[in-house]
Design a protein around this motif. Sequence first.
Motif, PDB file in Angstrom:
ATOM      1  N   UNK A 469     -23.680  60.784  22.954  1.00 49.22           N
ATOM      2  CA  UNK A 469     -23.697  59.188  23.337  1.00 49.22           C
ATOM      3  C   UNK A 469     -22.640  58.541  23.296  1.00 49.22           C
ATOM      4  N   UNK A 470     -22.165  57.675  24.007  1.00 46.15           N
ATOM      5  CA  UNK A 470     -21.033  56.907  23.964  1.00 46.15           C
ATOM      6  C   UNK A 470     -21.261  55.613  23.218  1.00 46.15           C
ATOM      7  N   UNK A 471     -20.366  54.920  22.771  1.00 49.80           N
ATOM      8  CA  UNK A 471     -20.425  53.534  22.094  1.00 49.80           C
ATOM      9  C   UNK A 471     -20.674  53.431  20.552  1.00 49.80           C
ATOM     10  N   UNK A 472     -21.139  52.363  20.249  1.00 49.25           N
ATOM     11  CA  UNK A 472     -21.334  52.388  18.562  1.00 49.25           C
ATOM     12  C   UNK A 472     -22.519  51.258  18.447  1.00 49.25           C
ATOM     13  N   UNK A 473     -23.007  51.410  17.294  1.00 52.42           N
ATOM     14  CA  UNK A 473     -24.329  50.196  16.819  1.00 52.42           C
ATOM     15  C   UNK A 473     -23.671  48.982  16.633  1.00 52.42           C
ATOM     16  N   UNK A 489     -32.418  39.501   2.656  1.00 50.85           N
ATOM     17  CA  UNK A 489     -30.785  40.147   3.143  1.00 50.85           C
ATOM     18  C   UNK A 489     -31.304  41.346   3.671  1.00 50.85           C
ATOM     19  N   UNK A 490     -30.718  41.366   4.985  1.00 49.48           N
ATOM     20  CA  UNK A 490     -31.187  42.610   5.966  1.00 49.48           C
ATOM     21  C   UNK A 490     -29.862  43.027   6.807  1.00 49.48           C
ATOM     22  N   UNK A 491     -30.058  44.311   7.319  1.00 55.15           N
ATOM     23  CA  UNK A 491     -29.082  44.745   8.281  1.00 55.15           C
ATOM     24  C   UNK A 491     -30.073  45.027   9.382  1.00 55.15           C
ATOM     25  N   UNK A 492     -29.599  44.666  10.547  1.00 54.00           N
ATOM     26  CA  UNK A 492     -30.316  45.217  11.712  1.00 54.00           C
ATOM     27  C   UNK A 492     -29.479  45.871  12.680  1.00 54.00           C
ATOM     28  N   UNK A 493     -30.088  46.976  13.147  1.00 53.13           N
ATOM     29  CA  UNK A 493     -29.253  47.777  13.958  1.00 53.13           C
ATOM     30  C   UNK A 493     -29.599  47.383  15.459  1.00 53.13           C
ATOM     31  N   UNK A 494     -28.634  46.956  16.384  1.00 55.73           N
ATOM     32  CA  UNK A 494     -28.899  46.868  17.945  1.00 55.73           C
ATOM     33  C   UNK A 494     -28.124  47.791  18.718  1.00 55.73           C
ATOM     34  N   UNK A 495     -28.674  48.068  19.782  1.00 54.92           N
ATOM     35  CA  UNK A 495     -27.838  48.997  21.034  1.00 54.92           C
ATOM     36  C   UNK A 495     -26.982  47.862  21.892  1.00 54.92           C
ATOM     37  N   UNK A 496     -25.727  47.894  21.777  1.00 53.73           N
ATOM     38  CA  UNK A 496     -25.251  46.960  22.770  1.00 53.73           C
ATOM     39  C   UNK A 496     -25.402  47.026  23.961  1.00 53.73           C
ATOM     40  N   UNK A 497     -25.681  48.250  24.347  1.00 58.93           N
ATOM     41  CA  UNK A 497     -26.123  48.692  25.892  1.00 58.93           C
ATOM     42  C   UNK A 497     -27.549  48.443  26.349  1.00 58.93           C
ATOM     43  N   UNK A 498     -28.207  47.754  25.256  1.00 60.89           N
ATOM     44  CA  UNK A 498     -29.662  47.514  25.529  1.00 60.89           C
ATOM     45  C   UNK A 498     -30.469  48.613  25.917  1.00 60.89           C
ATOM     46  N   UNK A 499     -30.163  50.066  25.427  1.00 54.63           N
ATOM     47  CA  UNK A 499     -30.678  51.058  25.779  1.00 54.63           C
ATOM     48  C   UNK A 499     -31.791  51.543  24.554  1.00 54.63           C
ATOM     49  N   UNK A 500     -31.927  50.733  23.475  1.00 55.16           N
ATOM     50  CA  UNK A 500     -32.755  51.052  22.256  1.00 55.16           C
ATOM     51  C   UNK A 500     -32.298  52.044  21.550  1.00 55.16           C
ATOM     52  N   UNK A 501     -31.059  52.605  21.626  1.00 52.10           N
ATOM     53  CA  UNK A 501     -30.604  53.736  20.915  1.00 52.10           C
ATOM     54  C   UNK A 501     -30.379  53.317  19.252  1.00 52.10           C
ATOM     55  N   UNK A 502     -30.696  54.202  18.398  1.00 54.47           N
ATOM     56  CA  UNK A 502     -30.290  54.102  17.171  1.00 54.47           C
ATOM     57  C   UNK A 502     -29.333  55.143  16.403  1.00 54.47           C
ATOM     58  N   UNK A 503     -28.417  54.775  15.866  1.00 58.29           N
ATOM     59  CA  UNK A 503     -27.626  55.442  15.406  1.00 58.29           C
ATOM     60  C   UNK A 503     -27.641  55.887  13.824  1.00 58.29           C
TER      61      UNK A 503
END
Length: 862
Positions: A469-473, A489-503
């Motif tokens: 997969x290309x890109x980075x979270x 305090x929390x960390x939230x992960x997002x897919x910058x391409x909006x494909x709901x991928x999780x790394x």
Amino acid sequence: MIRHWIRYACSLVCAMNLLAPIDAIAQTDEPAAGVGWDLARMRAGNISHLRYELDLSIPATLAQPVTGTNVLRFRLADRTQPLVIDFDTESAAEAVVTANGVGVRTHVVNGHLLIPARLLRRGENTVRIRFRAGDAPLNRSEDLLYTWFVPANARRALPCFDQPDLKGRWTVTLEHPAQWQSVANGAERDRLKTGDRVRVRFQSTQPLPTYVVAFVVGDMQVETAERAGRKMRMFHRENDAARLARNREALFDLHAQSLEALERYTGIAYPFGKFDFVLIPAFQPGAMEHAGNIAYKAETLLLEESATQPERLSRASVIAHETAHMWFGNLVTMRWFDDVWTKEVFANFIADKVIVPQFPEVRHDLQFFLAHYGNAYAVDRSVGTNPIRQPLDNLGDAGSLYGAIVYDKSPVVMRQLEALLGEAAFRDGVRGYLQRHAFGNATWDELIAALAGHTKLDLKQWSRMWVDEPGRPVVRTQMEIVDGRVQRLSLQQHDPQGKNRLWPQQLRVTLGCGPQPRRIVIELTGRETELTHALDGCVPDFVLAGGDGWGYGEFELDARSQAYLLDNLHAIGDPLDRGVAWSALWDTMLAGRMAPSRWYGMAVLNLREEQDPQLVGEWLYDLNVVWWRFLTPERRIEHAPHLEALLRRRLDAATELGLKSTWFAALRNVATTAETVAWLQALWQREAAIPGLPLVETDETALAFALAVRGVAGAQELLDLQQARITNPDRRARFEFVRGAAAPEAAMRERWFEALADPANRRREVWVLDGLRLLNHPLRAQSSAPWVPKALDMLLEVHRTGALFFDAAWVDETLGGYSSPQVAAMVEHFVDRLPPDYPPRLRAKVLQSADLLMRAARVTDR
Ligand SMILES: [Zn+2]
């Protein structure tokens, strides 16, 4: 693309009546241009026990062609199909071919020679081809010839099976002017001198893929040394005795140390017999892992006395990288170039380990972070980014697979993999993989299979996300503070391409709790990870989710952390966390969430204080980018006196030669005030000097170009004088070529650029890139911008005619000086109007190269 069929009505060959007629070959069976996947699979299944006997005659002058014979011996499992030999040169049709002793009418299709099935045998076969070599991959100049065949360019010089999983033993003979030296993959067996010519025969090699087959012939000197019982030779063209003497022992030592470390890590002795290396001036890549005769860009290895620590590290690293390739790539080779990254990742990853004991004073985790993250992020944040592993239909397109994702993201990913398995299990898995596939080929999936036996984790799933997969979270820190206490305090992960991928990855979050920041290790697997419980009552000044230089992603700071770091980054005790914080602020600025002038203020504040030489080198590089591309000319005028004074102060205060050189280069690069430019001119004229930093020829060359670009009076005479000062013929020729791009008059610069339309003027690729950098310098942006569309239009031809990396570097150097919306619009216009059949990876390269330009052009609040 199918090239037109050419039938030669009557060459000398047709007159010979022992020729066999051409067998009827159905048009549909014609091999496509390049080396297609289907052809490669068919051949790999059919051909074995491959040996080449190459005999080449190299003339004393460029006007004469290189000619010779290649005898291909091999076994065939099946002989029902015509045999396809790769040979893609203009003169291929003139080749004289015999198959198993019978003359064959030369039949060329799309850069291949076809041998009729009827003349082939099941079992042992011999095809003898007399030919005129294609010049492009031979890199010929008046007194030097060096081959560079990667990824599949051997076929552009000589007939062969040009695919990585048809390994052959090569027995090479080179006949050339007697006063020249020659070196090939095999050890020299004997030489026979006849008049002013010499015939040198080399020992047969181990089985090699064509892309690491190489020879160099020409006017060179040879240095020899012995380390741990191994004799080594260094071929070079350096005429500066002091420069040579300064580097000689270190170069042999670094190679010996790398060989020893690799033998220890892999448990396998160096597999290719003799060991030589060749220093080639202005070699297109940094280096190439030719088995038994590694080629290097001379400038990377022959360092000045004032070399900086990053330069010394990068030299050791490139030597370790190429040495590692003897095992990773040469001993075990990828089956196809879609897995080219597997050899590059090991070379970089193992090189990082090899240089650790060579530089005990260096923080190697910081070095890893600085060497790889910035480059990888620069591509992964762009819309043109690509995954580590990319599919490939034809080796003709293999060149476009390379880039920072292959070289710099993959070591980060490999380090994660090692951490998942544990160092010892990882090494054992790698050893097993090398032993199983020695002198053969393997795929990434075979490596994953070898490693899977050492862990319970689902490596396939992990590999799919990080490798395919290309890109980075985007990892966003959320901190809610109510009444002076952290509520959440929390960390939230997002897919910058909006494909709901999780790394999935491990993070080592740094919490700014008191003088000793706290580190918490978490596994980021889901969309959100809560950290409140780890705070223990602390209200952190800052939170670095990418702490310890471990995680990979865009780490979005929370408002409190950002405000704190802007003013207090220098107060963080750990240099690695300072580097991580700087990187996060850099991302913030590039994402448009912080004005460049605010970032600039932070940078200057920290450069006043920073003592770590690794950070200083990296930060000055970023400062230079922001200075020229993100600040307006008005802001530069406002800040220049202060910035130049700061850099001058640090230059004067530095005691170590390499650091002095770093500060001086930074000052030379940003200088704009009349006072500093006059001082630079006095330095160049040798009327002034920097205490403790002697300037040498390469410094004066850089100064001459810096002054010319700044439009100093008498620039033309200055360039004349600088040319006269250069005594090394290779460096003088390079200067003579490049100077047109720095000429004081725009019309002269335009002529220099226009001349690049002729492919002959683009042959010295490193020289061309030097020139493009000067031509498109930000101070020349006004006059050079109109030529940008033409340079972009030329890209496709540059891609087709140039060597590996040249296309990407061409567009990098074309766009690297600009920041205006006008030039951004030119690039958008170019990309929008590309025809559907434009190579998609080339289009992606343009988008990668244009990323900073697009971001700079969007900035409204500078
Ligand atoms: Zn490499």
